[in-house]
Motif scaffolding. Structure first.
Motif, mmCIF file in Angstrom:
data_model
loop_
_atom_site.group_PDB
_atom_site.id
_atom_site.type_symbol
_atom_site.label_atom_id
_atom_site.label_comp_id
_atom_site.label_asym_id
_atom_site.label_seq_id
_atom_site.Cartn_x
_atom_site.Cartn_y
_atom_site.Cartn_z
ATOM 1 N N GLU A 30 -26.781 -69.189 25.246
ATOM 2 C CA GLU A 30 -25.910 -68.695 26.316
ATOM 3 C C GLU A 30 -25.265 -69.881 27.011
ATOM 4 O OE1 GLU A 30 -25.486 -65.488 26.933
ATOM 5 O OE2 GLU A 30 -27.166 -64.570 25.832
ATOM 6 N N HIS A 31 -23.988 -69.752 27.321
ATOM 7 C CA HIS A 31 -23.294 -70.765 28.113
ATOM 8 C C HIS A 31 -22.406 -70.044 29.115
ATOM 9 C CE1 HIS A 31 -21.629 -74.721 29.048
ATOM 10 N NE2 HIS A 31 -20.429 -74.141 29.072
ATOM 11 N N GLY A 32 -22.825 -70.041 30.377
ATOM 12 C CA GLY A 32 -22.098 -69.265 31.375
ATOM 13 C C GLY A 32 -22.124 -67.792 31.021
ATOM 14 N N ASN A 33 -20.931 -67.220 30.904
ATOM 15 C CA ASN A 33 -20.824 -65.806 30.544
ATOM 16 C C ASN A 33 -20.689 -65.593 29.036
ATOM 17 O OD1 ASN A 33 -20.913 -64.967 33.256
ATOM 18 N ND2 ASN A 33 -18.712 -65.368 33.507
ATOM 19 N N TRP A 34 -20.780 -66.676 28.285
ATOM 20 C CA TRP A 34 -20.578 -66.566 26.848
ATOM 21 C C TRP A 34 -21.906 -66.467 26.123
ATOM 22 C CZ3 TRP A 34 -17.389 -71.675 27.059
ATOM 23 C CH2 TRP A 34 -16.187 -71.440 27.754
#
Length: 437
Positions: free
Chosen positions: A202-206
Protein backbone atom coordinates in the motif's frame (compact mmCIF):
# COMPACT_ATOMS: atom_id res chain seq x y z
CA UNK A 1 41.84 -56.54 -19.28
CA UNK A 2 44.73 -54.15 -18.82
CA UNK A 3 42.83 -51.40 -20.66
CA UNK A 4 39.82 -51.94 -18.40
CA UNK A 5 42.01 -51.61 -15.33
CA UNK A 6 43.56 -48.41 -16.67
CA UNK A 7 40.11 -46.91 -17.19
CA UNK A 8 38.98 -47.99 -13.74
CA UNK A 9 42.09 -46.51 -12.16
CA UNK A 10 41.46 -43.18 -13.87
CA UNK A 11 37.82 -42.98 -12.81
CA UNK A 12 36.81 -42.31 -9.25
CA UNK A 13 33.05 -42.06 -8.90
CA UNK A 14 31.06 -40.96 -5.87
CA UNK A 15 27.27 -41.01 -5.78
CA UNK A 16 25.55 -38.50 -3.49
CA UNK A 17 22.58 -40.23 -1.86
CA UNK A 18 19.40 -38.21 -1.31
CA UNK A 19 15.72 -38.85 -1.86
CA UNK A 20 14.93 -37.67 -5.39
CA UNK A 21 11.77 -36.06 -6.63
CA UNK A 22 11.51 -36.21 -10.40
CA UNK A 23 10.67 -32.90 -12.06
CA UNK A 24 7.36 -33.16 -13.94
CA UNK A 25 7.58 -33.16 -17.71
CA UNK A 26 4.80 -30.55 -17.76
CA UNK A 27 3.18 -28.48 -15.05
CA UNK A 28 -0.55 -27.95 -15.16
CA UNK A 29 -0.61 -24.30 -16.26
CA UNK A 30 -3.27 -22.36 -18.15
CA UNK A 31 -1.24 -19.33 -19.30
CA UNK A 32 0.07 -19.52 -22.87
CA UNK A 33 3.66 -18.31 -22.34
CA UNK A 34 5.47 -19.09 -19.09
CA UNK A 35 9.00 -19.11 -17.80
CA UNK A 36 10.68 -19.70 -14.44
CA UNK A 37 14.32 -18.74 -13.93
CA UNK A 38 16.75 -18.59 -11.05
CA UNK A 39 17.68 -14.96 -10.47
CA UNK A 40 21.45 -15.03 -9.95
CA UNK A 41 22.40 -17.62 -12.59
CA UNK A 42 19.63 -16.98 -15.10
CA UNK A 43 19.12 -20.73 -15.41
CA UNK A 44 15.74 -21.59 -16.92
CA UNK A 45 13.97 -24.05 -14.61
CA UNK A 46 10.74 -24.37 -16.58
CA UNK A 47 9.37 -22.76 -19.73
CA UNK A 48 6.74 -23.02 -22.43
CA UNK A 49 6.30 -20.77 -25.47
CA UNK A 50 8.74 -18.42 -23.75
CA UNK A 51 10.10 -16.94 -27.00
CA UNK A 52 6.77 -16.24 -28.68
CA UNK A 53 6.13 -12.57 -29.33
CA UNK A 54 3.62 -10.95 -26.96
CA UNK A 55 2.41 -7.44 -26.20
CA UNK A 56 4.06 -6.56 -22.82
CA UNK A 57 1.36 -4.11 -21.65
CA UNK A 58 2.12 -2.61 -18.22
CA UNK A 59 5.22 -4.75 -17.79
CA UNK A 60 6.78 -2.14 -20.10
CA UNK A 61 6.90 0.18 -17.09
CA UNK A 62 9.72 -1.83 -15.50
CA UNK A 63 12.03 -0.63 -18.28
CA UNK A 64 10.59 2.90 -18.02
CA UNK A 65 11.54 2.94 -14.34
CA UNK A 66 15.08 1.62 -14.93
CA UNK A 67 15.80 4.14 -17.68
CA UNK A 68 14.47 7.04 -15.59
CA UNK A 69 16.83 6.16 -12.74
CA UNK A 70 19.73 6.02 -15.19
CA UNK A 71 19.34 9.81 -15.61
CA UNK A 72 17.36 11.10 -12.62
CA UNK A 73 18.00 10.99 -8.89
CA UNK A 74 15.22 9.49 -6.83
CA UNK A 75 14.95 12.67 -4.72
CA UNK A 76 14.90 15.09 -7.67
CA UNK A 77 12.00 17.58 -7.65
CA UNK A 78 9.82 17.31 -10.75
CA UNK A 79 7.28 19.90 -11.89
CA UNK A 80 4.36 18.10 -13.51
CA UNK A 81 2.64 20.06 -16.27
CA UNK A 82 0.07 19.62 -18.98
CA UNK A 83 1.81 16.49 -20.30
CA UNK A 84 -0.44 14.37 -18.11
CA UNK A 85 -3.53 15.49 -19.99
CA UNK A 86 -5.06 13.69 -22.97
CA UNK A 87 -3.73 10.23 -22.16
CA UNK A 88 -4.81 7.42 -24.49
CA UNK A 89 -8.06 5.72 -23.51
CA UNK A 90 -7.53 3.20 -20.72
CA UNK A 91 -4.25 4.69 -19.50
CA UNK A 92 -5.59 7.48 -17.29
CA UNK A 93 -5.31 6.76 -13.57
CA UNK A 94 -5.44 10.28 -12.05
CA UNK A 95 -2.56 9.15 -9.81
CA UNK A 96 -0.43 12.17 -10.77
CA UNK A 97 -1.47 15.81 -10.45
CA UNK A 98 0.04 18.98 -11.90
CA UNK A 99 2.55 20.67 -9.62
CA UNK A 100 5.68 19.65 -7.73
CA UNK A 101 6.49 16.04 -6.87
CA UNK A 102 9.55 13.82 -6.65
CA UNK A 103 10.97 11.09 -8.83
CA UNK A 104 10.39 8.67 -5.96
CA UNK A 105 6.68 9.53 -5.84
CA UNK A 106 6.39 9.18 -9.61
CA UNK A 107 8.02 5.74 -9.40
CA UNK A 108 5.48 4.68 -6.78
CA UNK A 109 2.71 5.86 -9.07
CA UNK A 110 4.30 4.02 -12.00
CA UNK A 111 4.89 0.66 -10.27
CA UNK A 112 2.30 0.47 -7.48
CA UNK A 113 -0.59 2.22 -9.24
CA UNK A 114 0.62 1.44 -12.79
CA UNK A 115 0.15 5.07 -13.81
CA UNK A 116 0.53 5.92 -17.48
CA UNK A 117 0.77 9.61 -16.56
CA UNK A 118 3.78 8.89 -14.36
CA UNK A 119 5.49 7.13 -17.28
CA UNK A 120 4.96 10.15 -19.51
CA UNK A 121 6.25 12.61 -16.86
CA UNK A 122 9.35 10.51 -16.21
CA UNK A 123 10.05 10.21 -19.93
CA UNK A 124 9.85 13.92 -20.69
CA UNK A 125 11.96 14.88 -17.66
CA UNK A 126 14.56 12.22 -18.48
CA UNK A 127 14.95 13.74 -21.96
CA UNK A 128 15.18 17.22 -20.44
CA UNK A 129 17.94 16.03 -18.13
CA UNK A 130 19.81 14.20 -20.88
CA UNK A 131 19.56 16.93 -23.53
CA UNK A 132 19.72 19.95 -21.23
CA UNK A 133 16.69 21.66 -22.75
CA UNK A 134 13.15 22.23 -21.51
CA UNK A 135 11.14 22.56 -24.71
CA UNK A 136 10.53 18.95 -25.65
CA UNK A 137 7.28 17.86 -27.24
CA UNK A 138 5.42 14.73 -26.18
CA UNK A 139 6.29 13.03 -29.48
CA UNK A 140 9.96 13.89 -29.08
CA UNK A 141 9.96 12.63 -25.50
CA UNK A 142 8.20 9.39 -26.46
CA UNK A 143 10.48 8.68 -29.43
CA UNK A 144 13.67 9.64 -27.61
CA UNK A 145 12.80 7.73 -24.45
CA UNK A 146 11.67 4.66 -26.38
CA UNK A 147 15.02 4.60 -28.16
CA UNK A 148 16.80 4.62 -24.80
CA UNK A 149 14.50 1.85 -23.57
CA UNK A 150 15.44 -0.30 -26.54
CA UNK A 151 19.14 0.32 -25.94
CA UNK A 152 18.71 -0.57 -22.28
CA UNK A 153 16.83 -3.77 -23.10
CA UNK A 154 19.45 -4.87 -25.63
CA UNK A 155 22.24 -4.15 -23.12
CA UNK A 156 20.59 -6.68 -20.79
CA UNK A 157 20.71 -9.37 -23.47
CA UNK A 158 17.17 -9.29 -24.85
CA UNK A 159 16.77 -10.25 -28.51
CA UNK A 160 13.01 -10.31 -29.05
CA UNK A 161 11.95 -6.95 -27.62
CA UNK A 162 11.02 -3.58 -29.12
CA UNK A 163 9.42 -0.58 -27.39
CA UNK A 164 7.72 2.39 -29.04
CA UNK A 165 6.06 3.94 -25.96
CA UNK A 166 6.72 4.32 -22.26
CA UNK A 167 3.59 2.89 -20.64
CA UNK A 168 2.67 -0.25 -22.60
CA UNK A 169 0.13 0.82 -25.20
CA UNK A 170 -0.26 -1.94 -27.78
CA UNK A 171 1.30 -1.35 -31.20
CA UNK A 172 2.68 -3.72 -33.81
CA UNK A 173 6.23 -2.56 -33.12
CA UNK A 174 5.82 -2.67 -29.33
CA UNK A 175 6.50 -6.28 -28.31
CA UNK A 176 8.55 -8.63 -26.15
CA UNK A 177 8.65 -12.28 -25.04
CA UNK A 178 8.27 -14.03 -21.71
CA UNK A 179 11.96 -14.94 -21.96
CA UNK A 180 13.04 -11.31 -22.43
CA UNK A 181 10.66 -10.10 -19.72
CA UNK A 182 12.33 -12.50 -17.30
CA UNK A 183 15.69 -10.90 -18.16
CA UNK A 184 14.16 -7.45 -17.62
CA UNK A 185 12.58 -8.49 -14.32
CA UNK A 186 15.91 -9.72 -13.01
CA UNK A 187 17.54 -6.37 -13.79
CA UNK A 188 14.57 -4.46 -12.37
CA UNK A 189 14.75 -6.34 -9.05
CA UNK A 190 18.50 -5.78 -8.77
CA UNK A 191 17.85 -2.06 -8.34
CA UNK A 192 17.25 -1.66 -4.58
CA UNK A 193 15.00 1.39 -5.01
CA UNK A 194 12.76 -0.32 -7.55
CA UNK A 195 12.75 -3.60 -5.61
CA UNK A 196 11.57 -1.74 -2.51
CA UNK A 197 8.82 0.02 -4.42
CA UNK A 198 7.73 -3.20 -6.14
CA UNK A 199 7.37 -4.84 -2.71
CA UNK A 200 5.11 -2.03 -1.42
CA UNK A 201 1.62 -3.37 -0.73
CA UNK A 202 0.00 0.00 0.00
CA UNK A 203 1.19 3.52 -0.77
CA UNK A 204 -1.19 6.24 0.35
CA UNK A 205 -4.51 5.49 -1.30
CA UNK A 206 -2.95 3.15 -3.83
CA UNK A 207 -2.95 -0.64 -3.66
CA UNK A 208 -0.32 -2.51 -5.60
CA UNK A 209 -1.71 -4.19 -8.73
CA UNK A 210 0.49 -7.20 -7.95
CA UNK A 211 -1.96 -9.26 -5.90
CA UNK A 212 0.62 -11.94 -5.07
CA UNK A 213 2.47 -9.85 -2.50
CA UNK A 214 2.14 -11.27 1.03
CA UNK A 215 -1.24 -10.39 2.63
CA UNK A 216 -2.71 -9.58 -0.81
CA UNK A 217 -5.81 -11.46 -2.09
CA UNK A 218 -3.64 -14.02 -3.92
CA UNK A 219 -0.63 -13.56 -1.65
CA UNK A 220 2.32 -15.92 -1.65
CA UNK A 221 4.66 -15.81 1.35
CA UNK A 222 7.85 -15.66 -0.75
CA UNK A 223 6.83 -13.04 -3.35
CA UNK A 224 8.97 -9.90 -3.04
CA UNK A 225 7.78 -7.82 -5.98
CA UNK A 226 7.74 -7.11 -9.75
CA UNK A 227 4.80 -6.02 -11.95
CA UNK A 228 1.31 -7.05 -13.14
CA UNK A 229 -0.31 -6.08 -16.43
CA UNK A 230 -2.95 -6.93 -19.01
CA UNK A 231 -4.29 -5.93 -22.41
CA UNK A 232 -6.65 -7.34 -25.01
CA UNK A 233 -3.77 -8.44 -27.26
CA UNK A 234 -2.01 -10.75 -24.79
CA UNK A 235 -4.42 -11.20 -21.91
CA UNK A 236 -3.44 -11.04 -18.27
CA UNK A 237 0.22 -11.28 -17.28
CA UNK A 238 2.53 -11.10 -14.30
CA UNK A 239 6.25 -10.79 -13.75
CA UNK A 240 7.01 -11.91 -10.21
CA UNK A 241 10.07 -12.34 -8.02
CA UNK A 242 10.23 -14.54 -4.92
CA UNK A 243 12.87 -15.38 -2.33
CA UNK A 244 13.33 -18.14 0.23
CA UNK A 245 16.37 -19.51 2.03
CA UNK A 246 19.04 -18.24 -0.35
CA UNK A 247 17.09 -18.95 -3.54
CA UNK A 248 15.50 -16.16 -5.61
CA UNK A 249 13.21 -17.05 -8.50
CA UNK A 250 11.65 -14.99 -11.28
CA UNK A 251 8.49 -16.10 -13.06
CA UNK A 252 6.70 -14.55 -16.03
CA UNK A 253 3.25 -15.74 -17.13
CA UNK A 254 1.38 -14.30 -20.11
CA UNK A 255 -1.84 -15.14 -21.92
CA UNK A 256 -4.44 -16.30 -19.47
CA UNK A 257 -7.30 -14.98 -17.38
CA UNK A 258 -6.89 -12.85 -14.29
CA UNK A 259 -7.18 -15.97 -12.13
CA UNK A 260 -4.72 -17.92 -14.29
CA UNK A 261 -1.83 -15.51 -13.79
CA UNK A 262 -2.01 -15.81 -9.98
CA UNK A 263 -2.48 -19.59 -9.83
CA UNK A 264 0.11 -20.31 -12.54
CA UNK A 265 2.69 -18.10 -10.85
CA UNK A 266 2.02 -19.87 -7.55
CA UNK A 267 2.49 -23.28 -9.19
CA UNK A 268 5.72 -22.18 -10.84
CA UNK A 269 7.15 -20.74 -7.63
CA UNK A 270 6.16 -23.79 -5.58
CA UNK A 271 7.71 -26.08 -8.19
CA UNK A 272 10.94 -24.08 -8.13
CA UNK A 273 11.30 -23.89 -4.36
CA UNK A 274 10.34 -27.53 -3.82
CA UNK A 275 12.79 -28.90 -6.37
CA UNK A 276 15.77 -26.55 -6.67
CA UNK A 277 18.37 -25.32 -4.21
CA UNK A 278 22.00 -24.25 -4.15
CA UNK A 279 23.73 -27.37 -2.86
CA UNK A 280 27.32 -27.64 -1.70
CA UNK A 281 28.97 -30.42 -3.68
CA UNK A 282 32.65 -29.53 -3.25
CA UNK A 283 34.66 -27.74 -0.56
CA UNK A 284 38.10 -26.33 -1.31
CA UNK A 285 40.80 -28.33 0.47
CA UNK A 286 38.62 -31.35 1.20
CA UNK A 287 40.09 -34.83 0.71
CA UNK A 288 38.71 -36.42 -2.44
CA UNK A 289 40.94 -39.49 -2.88
CA UNK A 290 44.06 -41.23 -1.55
CA UNK A 291 46.39 -42.65 -4.22
CA UNK A 292 49.46 -44.90 -4.20
CA UNK A 293 52.92 -43.48 -4.90
CA UNK A 294 55.13 -45.64 -7.10
CA UNK A 295 58.62 -44.51 -6.03
CA UNK A 296 58.55 -42.58 -2.75
CA UNK A 297 61.76 -41.82 -0.86
CA UNK A 298 62.67 -44.48 1.72
CA UNK A 299 60.94 -43.76 4.99
CA UNK A 300 58.15 -41.74 3.40
CA UNK A 301 54.49 -42.81 3.13
CA UNK A 302 53.64 -44.64 -0.07
CA UNK A 303 50.24 -42.93 -0.30
CA UNK A 304 49.22 -39.37 -1.15
CA UNK A 305 46.06 -37.47 -0.23
CA UNK A 306 44.44 -35.61 -3.14
CA UNK A 307 42.40 -32.53 -2.23
CA UNK A 308 40.02 -30.23 -4.09
CA UNK A 309 41.50 -27.07 -5.55
CA UNK A 310 38.16 -25.21 -5.48
CA UNK A 311 34.69 -25.52 -4.01
CA UNK A 312 31.27 -25.23 -5.58
CA UNK A 313 27.67 -24.71 -4.50
CA UNK A 314 25.72 -24.97 -7.78
CA UNK A 315 21.98 -24.76 -8.37
CA UNK A 316 20.67 -28.32 -8.62
CA UNK A 317 17.31 -30.00 -8.66
CA UNK A 318 16.67 -32.87 -6.30
CA UNK A 319 16.94 -35.33 -9.20
CA UNK A 320 20.23 -33.82 -10.41
CA UNK A 321 21.67 -33.93 -6.92
CA UNK A 322 20.70 -37.58 -6.54
CA UNK A 323 22.31 -38.47 -9.88
CA UNK A 324 25.46 -36.41 -9.33
CA UNK A 325 28.79 -38.21 -9.86
CA UNK A 326 32.35 -36.99 -9.91
CA UNK A 327 35.24 -38.33 -11.94
CA UNK A 328 38.96 -37.68 -11.54
CA UNK A 329 41.21 -37.70 -14.58
CA UNK A 330 44.88 -37.75 -13.56
CA UNK A 331 47.76 -36.04 -15.35
CA UNK A 332 49.15 -38.65 -17.79
CA UNK A 333 52.70 -37.35 -17.18
CA UNK A 334 52.66 -38.67 -13.61
CA UNK A 335 50.01 -41.38 -13.85
CA UNK A 336 51.40 -44.92 -13.64
CA UNK A 337 49.66 -48.04 -14.91
CA UNK A 338 49.24 -50.34 -11.95
CA UNK A 339 47.61 -53.69 -11.30
CA UNK A 340 46.68 -52.46 -7.81
CA UNK A 341 44.90 -49.28 -8.87
CA UNK A 342 45.75 -45.64 -9.35
CA UNK A 343 49.42 -44.79 -8.79
CA UNK A 344 51.32 -41.56 -9.30
CA UNK A 345 55.03 -41.12 -9.90
CA UNK A 346 57.21 -38.94 -7.63
CA UNK A 347 58.48 -36.28 -7.38
CA UNK A 348 55.29 -34.32 -6.66
CA UNK A 349 55.28 -30.82 -5.18
CA UNK A 350 52.87 -29.83 -2.43
CA UNK A 351 49.88 -28.04 -4.01
CA UNK A 352 50.73 -29.38 -7.47
CA UNK A 353 47.75 -30.03 -9.76
CA UNK A 354 47.78 -33.78 -10.39
CA UNK A 355 44.52 -33.96 -12.34
CA UNK A 356 40.99 -32.62 -12.76
CA UNK A 357 37.72 -33.57 -11.13
CA UNK A 358 34.47 -33.21 -13.07
CA UNK A 359 31.03 -33.24 -11.43
CA UNK A 360 28.34 -34.47 -13.82
CA UNK A 361 24.55 -34.88 -13.60
CA UNK A 362 22.49 -36.32 -16.44
CA UNK A 363 25.35 -35.85 -18.88
CA UNK A 364 25.80 -32.16 -18.02
CA UNK A 365 29.06 -30.95 -16.48
CA UNK A 366 28.09 -29.06 -13.34
CA UNK A 367 31.53 -28.11 -12.06
CA UNK A 368 35.21 -28.78 -12.73
CA UNK A 369 38.20 -28.20 -10.48
CA UNK A 370 41.88 -29.10 -10.35
CA UNK A 371 42.83 -31.69 -7.72
CA UNK A 372 45.99 -30.96 -5.75
CA UNK A 373 48.67 -32.89 -3.90
CA UNK A 374 48.24 -32.36 -0.16
CA UNK A 375 51.98 -32.68 0.58
CA UNK A 376 55.45 -32.94 -0.94
CA UNK A 377 56.42 -36.38 -2.25
CA UNK A 378 60.14 -36.79 -2.93
CA UNK A 379 61.55 -39.28 -5.40
CA UNK A 380 63.63 -42.30 -4.30
CA UNK A 381 67.26 -42.12 -5.50
CA UNK A 382 70.61 -43.66 -4.52
CA UNK A 383 71.54 -40.52 -2.61
CA UNK A 384 68.21 -40.48 -0.78
CA UNK A 385 68.71 -44.16 0.17
CA UNK A 386 72.16 -43.36 1.61
CA UNK A 387 70.80 -40.38 3.50
CA UNK A 388 68.02 -42.53 4.93
CA UNK A 389 70.34 -45.30 6.16
CA UNK A 390 72.93 -42.94 7.62
CA UNK A 391 70.25 -41.02 9.45
CA UNK A 392 68.72 -44.25 10.73
CA UNK A 393 72.09 -45.51 12.02
CA UNK A 394 73.36 -42.38 13.69
CA UNK A 395 69.93 -41.63 15.09
CA UNK A 396 69.85 -44.94 16.98
CA UNK A 397 73.49 -46.03 17.19
CA UNK A 398 73.33 -47.48 20.73
CA UNK A 399 69.87 -49.02 20.51
CA UNK A 400 68.52 -52.37 19.38
CA UNK A 401 67.24 -50.60 16.28
CA UNK A 402 70.84 -50.16 15.14
CA UNK A 403 71.66 -53.88 15.55
CA UNK A 404 71.21 -54.71 11.83
CA UNK A 405 73.58 -51.88 10.96
CA UNK A 406 76.17 -53.10 13.49
CA UNK A 407 75.89 -56.61 12.11
CA UNK A 408 76.37 -55.22 8.64
CA UNK A 409 79.35 -53.11 9.71
CA UNK A 410 80.97 -56.05 11.52
CA UNK A 411 80.34 -58.21 8.49
CA UNK A 412 81.96 -55.61 6.25
CA UNK A 413 84.94 -55.31 8.63
CA UNK A 414 85.38 -59.09 8.77
CA UNK A 415 85.23 -59.17 5.02
CA UNK A 416 87.80 -56.40 4.71
CA UNK A 417 90.09 -58.11 7.23
CA UNK A 418 89.70 -61.36 5.35
CA UNK A 419 90.60 -59.70 2.08
CA UNK A 420 93.64 -58.01 3.63
CA UNK A 421 94.75 -61.29 5.21
CA UNK A 422 94.37 -63.11 1.93
CA UNK A 423 96.41 -60.49 0.12
CA UNK A 424 99.17 -60.67 2.73
CA UNK A 425 99.21 -64.46 2.65
CA UNK A 426 99.46 -64.41 -1.11
CA UNK A 427 102.41 -62.02 -0.94
CA UNK A 428 104.21 -64.20 1.64
CA UNK A 429 103.71 -67.25 -0.54
CA UNK A 430 105.14 -65.54 -3.61
CA UNK A 431 108.08 -64.12 -1.72
CA UNK A 432 108.99 -67.46 -0.13
CA UNK A 433 109.12 -69.08 -3.56
CA UNK A 434 111.89 -66.79 -4.71
CA UNK A 435 114.44 -68.16 -2.20
CA UNK A 436 114.14 -71.92 -2.83
CA UNK A 437 117.32 -73.85 -4.03
Amino acid sequence: MILAKILLSLLFVSLFSVVAEAAPASLSLDSHSVILVEHTTGRVLYSRNERERISPANLTKMVTAMVALDFLDVDDIIVVGSEIRNMPAGFTTNAVSEGETTVRELLHALIVRSSGEAARVLAINTLRQRDGRFNITLDQANQGFSAIMNERARSLGTTGTSFNNTFGQHFENHFSTAYDLAIITRAFMENPILAEIAATREHGNWTNTNQMLPDAPHGHPYIIGAKAGSNTASGHMLAAAAYDDGLQLVAVVVGGTDAHRWQDTRRLMDFGFNNFRFREIAVEGDLIQTVQIENPRLGDKNTLEIVLGAGSTPLLSRAEYAALTHTITFDPLIYVESEEGTSLRAPIEEGMAVGTVSYVADGRVIFESPVLAARLVEERTFDSDMDYHLAAFFGSVFTRRALPYWVGIIGVLIGVIGIISAIRANRITRNSGRYRF
